[in-house]
Design an enzyme around this catalytic site. Sequence first.
Site, short mmCIF file in Angstrom:
data_model
loop_
_atom_site.label_atom_id
_atom_site.label_comp_id
_atom_site.label_asym_id
_atom_site.label_seq_id
_atom_site.Cartn_x
_atom_site.Cartn_y
_atom_site.Cartn_z
N ASP A 213 0.89 -1.16 0.00
CA ASP A 213 0.00 0.00 0.00
C ASP A 213 0.92 1.21 0.00
OD1 ASP A 213 -1.53 2.20 0.77
OD2 ASP A 213 -2.76 1.06 2.18
N TYR B 73 1.21 0.22 14.52
CA TYR B 73 0.25 0.06 13.42
C TYR B 73 0.49 1.07 12.31
CZ TYR B 73 -4.17 -0.33 10.90
OH TYR B 73 -5.11 -0.52 9.92
N LYS C 99 -3.07 -2.63 7.64
CA LYS C 99 -3.19 -4.07 7.83
C LYS C 99 -2.33 -4.78 6.78
CE LYS C 99 -5.30 -6.47 10.98
NZ LYS C 99 -5.11 -6.22 12.41
P1 13P Z 1 -5.19 -0.47 5.00
O1 13P Z 1 -4.41 -1.48 5.78
O2 13P Z 1 -5.91 -1.09 3.85
O3 13P Z 1 -4.32 0.68 4.60
O4 13P Z 1 -6.34 0.09 5.95
C1 13P Z 1 -5.97 0.78 7.07
C2 13P Z 1 -7.09 1.21 7.96
O5 13P Z 1 -6.81 1.56 9.08
C3 13P Z 1 -8.47 1.18 7.47
O6 13P Z 1 -9.37 1.69 8.41
MG MG Z 2 -5.11 -2.12 2.24
MG MG Z 3 -4.10 2.11 3.27
#
Ligand code: 13P
Ligand code: MG
Ligand code: MG
Length: 365
Positions: A11, A229, A232
């Site tokens: 990402d 964090y 994800k």
């Molecule tokens: P991603 O991992 O797809 O970037 O999403 C992060 C997130 O916190 C969505 O609420």
């Molecule tokens: Mg994502």
């Molecule tokens: Mg994202």
Amino acid sequence: MKVTISVIKADIGSLVGHSVVHPKIIEIAKKEIANANKKKKIIEDFFVINCGDDLELIMTHRNGIDNKNVHGLAWNVFIKCAEEAKKMKLYGAGQDIISTAFSGNVRGLGPGIAEMEFEERGSDPIIIFMADKTEAGAWNLPLYKIFADPFNTAGLVIDPKVSKGFIFDVLDTKEGRKITLKTPEESYELLSLIGAPSRYVVKSVRRKEDNEIAAVSSTEKLSKMAGHYVGKDDPVLIVRAQSGFPAVGEVLEPFANPFLVSGWMRGSHHGPLMPVSFSHAKCTRFDGPPRVIAAGFQVANGKLLGPVDLFDDPGFDYARNKANKIANYMRMHGPFEPHRLPLEDLEYTTYPEIEKKLKDRWKKI
Ligand code: 13P
Ligand code: MG
Ligand code: MG
Ligand code: 13P
């Protein structure tokens, strides 16, 4: 001559919060790969796609797994795309580029990687699953069903080439160790581990008879790599199908039931994994619900024929409806578990601050 399939993803920033990769970024990725390959031929073929806000590079080549040139090419693509994402002020520009210290391999730097090398069969169908808003262990349940559950895979019972069983390589992401378990004879031991997907993750599956590779997943845990964090894992999975492996329909079948995964809003909620067509890989409701897409290819002389958008099928409408019902039901719990992840698995938390703030107000009971 052997062929290697490398799926490397990251990402690097997205359009409107964590929704989708900007089309311009996809174009840049395609151009960068083509240009790099013109200078020095590294790969045979490639396909670039997004699953939600994750940029997915699907490549075939002759260099084996963990190849410096292939990883270097992918790394440069992510760096170029992240630079543009920053200029465009896309959301979370450079999100998964956790370290910039590339020294021949992208492992541990942020991107997710799934790679397998094999001798091409007379005809070699593969399916690449890509997920958004969920964690690496999300493939545990479908992998078990595909390769070890006869109620899912008829071939385990009626096809002599499949019925000898499979070998699962499982990582313990907490203790940093791995184990190999065989099915059907060690199914219960396997389930006891992989039923806890936040800790145990299936890395690969091989055919027991000849050790032939059948499936490989990306097991990179972003929060472990970054120490906090950032987003994800949004993992990918490569599965081989037909002629000695489960049929394409057997590989897709586990997704006909939207099982619960962790991820969704802020990476901190349980929700159903919804199988969708490429165009519906766009997580909007409460940043979800988590999505999975399936790209089917035939590998032919190192080239990729396809993709076929395999969940673009009314046969999966019921799963999508059911996922929406489950999403509503889970959302109703608001900040309560089991919608919200348990304290130890929370990606975001104000809990230590709250503990600190309230520490003098607790009374012994
Ligand atoms: P991603 O991992 O797809 O970037 O999403 C992060 C997130 O916190 C969505 O609420
Ligand atoms: Mg994502
Ligand atoms: Mg994202
Ligand atoms: P066909 O007879 O259409 O080749 O299908 C065989 C099969 O494996 C179906 O899953």
